[in-house]
Design a protein around this motif. Structure first.
Motif, short mmCIF file in Angstrom:
data_model
loop_
_atom_site.label_atom_id
_atom_site.label_comp_id
_atom_site.label_asym_id
_atom_site.label_seq_id
_atom_site.Cartn_x
_atom_site.Cartn_y
_atom_site.Cartn_z
N PRO A 1 3.42 6.36 -5.58
CA PRO A 1 3.12 5.12 -6.31
C PRO A 1 3.85 5.02 -7.64
O PRO A 1 4.35 3.95 -8.00
CB PRO A 1 1.60 5.20 -6.50
N GLY B 1 4.34 4.45 3.02
CA GLY B 1 3.65 5.73 2.95
C GLY B 1 4.49 6.89 2.45
O GLY B 1 3.94 7.93 2.09
N ILE C 1 3.12 -1.48 4.15
CA ILE C 1 2.74 -0.07 4.04
C ILE C 1 3.98 0.75 3.71
O ILE C 1 4.95 0.77 4.48
CB ILE C 1 2.09 0.44 5.34
N GLN D 1 0.56 8.44 -0.01
CA GLN D 1 -0.58 9.02 0.68
C GLN D 1 -1.90 8.59 0.03
O GLN D 1 -2.94 8.57 0.69
CB GLN D 1 -0.47 10.55 0.70
N GLU D 2 -1.82 8.24 -1.25
CA GLU D 2 -3.02 7.78 -1.96
C GLU D 2 -3.42 6.37 -1.54
O GLU D 2 -4.49 5.91 -1.89
CB GLU D 2 -2.78 7.80 -3.47
N GLN D 3 -2.50 5.69 -0.85
CA GLN D 3 -2.72 4.30 -0.41
C GLN D 3 -3.08 3.40 -1.60
O GLN D 3 -3.97 2.57 -1.55
CB GLN D 3 -3.81 4.23 0.66
N GLN D 4 -2.32 3.58 -2.67
CA GLN D 4 -2.54 2.76 -3.88
C GLN D 4 -2.00 1.36 -3.66
O GLN D 4 -0.91 1.16 -3.14
CB GLN D 4 -1.83 3.40 -5.08
N LYS D 5 -2.78 0.39 -4.06
CA LYS D 5 -2.36 -1.01 -3.93
C LYS D 5 -1.46 -1.38 -5.11
O LYS D 5 -1.77 -1.10 -6.26
CB LYS D 5 -3.58 -1.93 -3.90
N VAL E 1 0.88 -1.17 0.00
CA VAL E 1 0.00 0.00 0.00
C VAL E 1 0.92 1.21 0.00
O VAL E 1 1.65 1.46 0.96
CB VAL E 1 -0.93 0.00 1.23
N VAL E 2 0.86 1.97 -1.10
CA VAL E 2 1.92 2.93 -1.39
C VAL E 2 1.41 4.36 -1.41
O VAL E 2 0.37 4.66 -2.01
CB VAL E 2 2.57 2.60 -2.76
#
Length: 300
Positions: A88, A84, A82, A38-42, A35-36
């Motif tokens: 991404p 963060g 994670i 601040q966008e929390q892209q997978k 999970v990459v």
């Protein structure tokens, strides 16, 4: 492994690379997820590929799952990793390289991919990033590139950036990147004899840099500027320019009084004795002044 009487034959590398590219961020058959940003892209990946291509990932993936007593367990952790603090697009560029041994770069991510390549110990990716940065260097980005080159010990990139700055100094000192240089890197730039800018303009550029750094670091102007100011060649300025400089200096104390006094002493003695020789050498962009012919710097 090829033995006696055997040979290793190479198939179509492009087709192999294209096939592996289809696995980049492909959830099918994936056994690890990140999970990459601040966008929390997978981002999906395959443990075996990451582990065999990158020692840093091998260490990360070898960690035991939560609750496991076996640190060498090969069971994939159920929770995603994670990350963060990385974009991404940057992380996907790293993943692309690990799968295909090639990377898609642009000017917006190249420096951050360089940072990641150093952090993950990927020397080949680092070389690709350096080549791209050198090939696409611009006035707006050169200072940021130089800062990164110094930070990560990329000597070739440092030299390339400095040569670029020397070629278009007047434009570079007006950029935001110049104002964001560290004091150590700025001092390194100021040591160059080949800067294509007059010393008076350089003093003003350093003054603006110092005020920005002072605000960002919440430290006094004289403190943040101590190192770069040593490299300003005040004896090159004419007397009238030194008078104006003293007036400005009363407001921010950018330059130590003894430095200005040394410049006045060079004028009074009509020679550069008592002043470090480097401070009496005109730069490539220094405008001629009448007193320059009297400066006879002596190495100390």
């Amino acid at each position: 492994m090829a033995g006696p009487g055997s040979a290793r034959l190479q198939g179509d590398v492009a087709a192999f690379t294209a096939a592996l590219r289809t696995l980049v961020n492909n959830p099918q058959f994936s056994d690890v997820m990140f999970v990459v940003g601040q966008e929390q892209q997978k981002v999906f990946a395959h443990r075996c590929v990451l582990a065999c291509r990158c020692q840093a990932f091998r260490g990360m993936l070898s960690q035991a799952p939560v609750g496991s007593q076996d640190s060498s367990s090969s069971i994939p952790p159920q929770e995603p990793f994670i990350l963060g603090n990385v974009q991404p697009e940057v992380f996907l560029a790293v993943i692309e390289f690990l799968y295909t041994n090639s990377v898609t770069l642009n000017s917006h991510i190249a420096l951050e991919v360089l940072t990641s390549s150093v952090e993950y110990g990927l020397q080949d990716l680092c070389k690709l990033c350096v080549k791209f940065i050198k090939d696409t260097l611009s006035v707006e980005q050169v200072c940021e590139a130089l800062q990164a080159a110094v930070t990560y010990g990329q000597v070739d990139l440092q030299q390339h950036c400095l040569a670029f700055i020397e070629g278009c100094t007047t434009a570079v000192v007006r950029t935001q990147g110049f104002r964001e240089l560290s004091d150590v890197v700025l001092a390194r730039v100021l040591r160059s004899d080949r800067l294509a800018v007059d010393e008076l303009d350089l003093v003003q550029a350093v003054r603006e840099w110092a005020h920005v750094s002072s605000a960002v670091l919440e430290r006094p102007v004289p403190e943040v500027a101590a190192l770069p100011v040593r490299e300003l060649r005040l004896p090159l300025l004419a007397p009238s320019e030194l008078v104006t400089l003293e007036s400005y200096n009363q407001q921010d104390l950018l330059i130590p009084v003894e430095n200005i006094a040394a410049a006045w002493r060079a004028h009074a003695l009509r020679k550069g004795s008592g002043v470090p020789s480097r401070l009496c050498r005109p730069r490539r962009g220094t405008r001629p002044r009448d007193h320059h012919r009297h400066l006879e710097p002596h190495a100390k």
